[in-house]
Design an enzyme around this catalytic site. Structure first.
Site, short mmCIF file in Angstrom:
data_model
loop_
_atom_site.label_atom_id
_atom_site.label_comp_id
_atom_site.label_asym_id
_atom_site.label_seq_id
_atom_site.Cartn_x
_atom_site.Cartn_y
_atom_site.Cartn_z
N SER A 1 23.00 33.19 42.13
CA SER A 1 23.81 33.63 40.99
C SER A 1 23.15 33.11 39.73
O SER A 1 22.43 32.09 39.77
CB SER A 1 25.23 33.06 41.10
OG SER A 1 25.94 33.25 39.90
N TYR B 1 31.21 25.77 42.55
CA TYR B 1 30.54 27.06 42.73
C TYR B 1 29.14 27.04 42.10
O TYR B 1 28.15 27.43 42.75
CB TYR B 1 31.38 28.20 42.14
CG TYR B 1 30.72 29.54 42.31
CD1 TYR B 1 30.64 30.15 43.56
CD2 TYR B 1 30.14 30.20 41.23
CE1 TYR B 1 30.00 31.37 43.73
CE2 TYR B 1 29.50 31.43 41.38
CZ TYR B 1 29.43 32.01 42.64
OH TYR B 1 28.79 33.21 42.80
#
Ligand SMILES: NC(=O)c1ccc[n+]([C@@H]2O[C@H](COP(=O)([O-])OP(=O)(O)OC[C@H]3O[C@@H](n4cnc5c(N)ncnc54)[C@H](OP(=O)(O)O)[C@@H]3O)[C@@H](O)[C@H]2O)c1
Length: 257
Positions: free
Chosen positions: A139, A152
């Protein structure tokens, strides 16, 4: 001979798009997630629209032995995996101390531990055969610390670091490792993470899942080490090299709230 792709998190979002791309190119697919009803419906759809084999396997990747069981089940069925797509993952939004710690630990189990374990077992087979490709979904979150999505962001930094290191280790062995780094993308992710109302997802810069998957798929097939989807994401991740780390963290905190 037909090749086979194993795609984790194929029951939604990017995973479903990856399954469609492999099937459209004539590859067989092994679809993995918890919502097996969705996987079975997708397998049926792909087999009827393309001349391929598709199988659905239920696995909860928070369970320690799930990767090993998956590997053993495929070996028993005589299925070699030519493409591994470590796509399953989820996030959470809000202050770290306000998060349910079990959910945070499960996030690490899925985003980090299962991805590492699956890569270890299937990459070993690929190296032995001298062919194969791994695509890990990182990501843009992996390029800086992310207050209010702390676990995350950290999990995705791990995915990027592991993938780049493995790409270097397997060089010259007929195998490639690619990490895809999408920015905000239209899937079930934001709703599940609870950040669909965040500035990031309200920014108007949310990409379509099919486009993100297509670009990542092409990068994997070319053996590229990394793909960052979209010009804005490329600029924002690369500009982090030239600004103080605290500024990157400040921007991430704003975007996550
Ligand atoms: N969407 C974004 O903005 C974005 C941006 C950057 C990176 N990513 C990454 O892209 C990847 C795909 O996410 P997505 O955006 O497509 O989200 P999604 O639509 O929520 O899909 C997530 C997938 O992960 C699977 N999954 C979650 N927990 C699991 C578990 N315990 N065991 C097995 N499978 C599990 C889900 O399947 P079940 O619930 O059926 O198990 C689902 O198929 C993730 O790694 C995510 O971090 C997403």
């Amino acid at each position: 001979m037909a090749k086979t792709a194993l795609i984790t998190g194929a029951s939604a979002g990017l995973g479903t798009e990856f399954a469609k791309l492999f099937a459209a190119d004539g590859h067989n697919v092994v679809l993995v997630a918890r919502r097996v009803d969705r996987l079975e419906a997708l397998a049926k759809e792909l087999m009827s629209s393309h001349s391929i084999q598709a199988i659905a396997i239920r696995a909860d990747l928070t369970e320690d032995d799930a990767p090993q069981k998956l590997h053993a089940e495929l070996r028993n069925r005589g299925i070699d995996i030519d493409f591994l797509v470590n796509n399953a993952g989820f996030g959470s939004n809000g202050a770290f101390l306000e998060q349910d710690i079990e959910r945070e630990l499960n996030m690490i189990r899925v985003n980090v531990t299962a991805l590492t374990h699956l890569t270890h077992v299937f990459l070993a087979d690929m190296v032995k055969r001298g062919s194969g490709r791994v695509l890990n979904i990182g990501s843009t979150a992996g390029f800086q610390a992310g207050p209010f999505m702390a676990t995350y962001y950290a999990s995705k930094a791990y995915v990027i670091s592991l993938s780049e290191a493995l790409a270097a280790e397997v060089k010259g062995k007929g195998v490639s490792v690619t990490v895809s780094c999408p920015g905000p993308t239209e899937t079930e992710f934001a709703g599940n993470a609870g950040n669909d109302k965040s500035q990031l997802f309200q920014s108007g810069l949310v990409a379509k899942a099919d486009r993100v998957a297509k670009e990542a798929y092409a990068a994997m097939m070319s053996g590229d080490r990394m793909v960052i989807h979209g010009l804005m994401n490329k600029i924002s991740t690369q500009s982090l090299r030239f600004i103080p780390r605290s500024v990157g963290q400040f921007i991430a905190a704003k975007l996550n709230q």
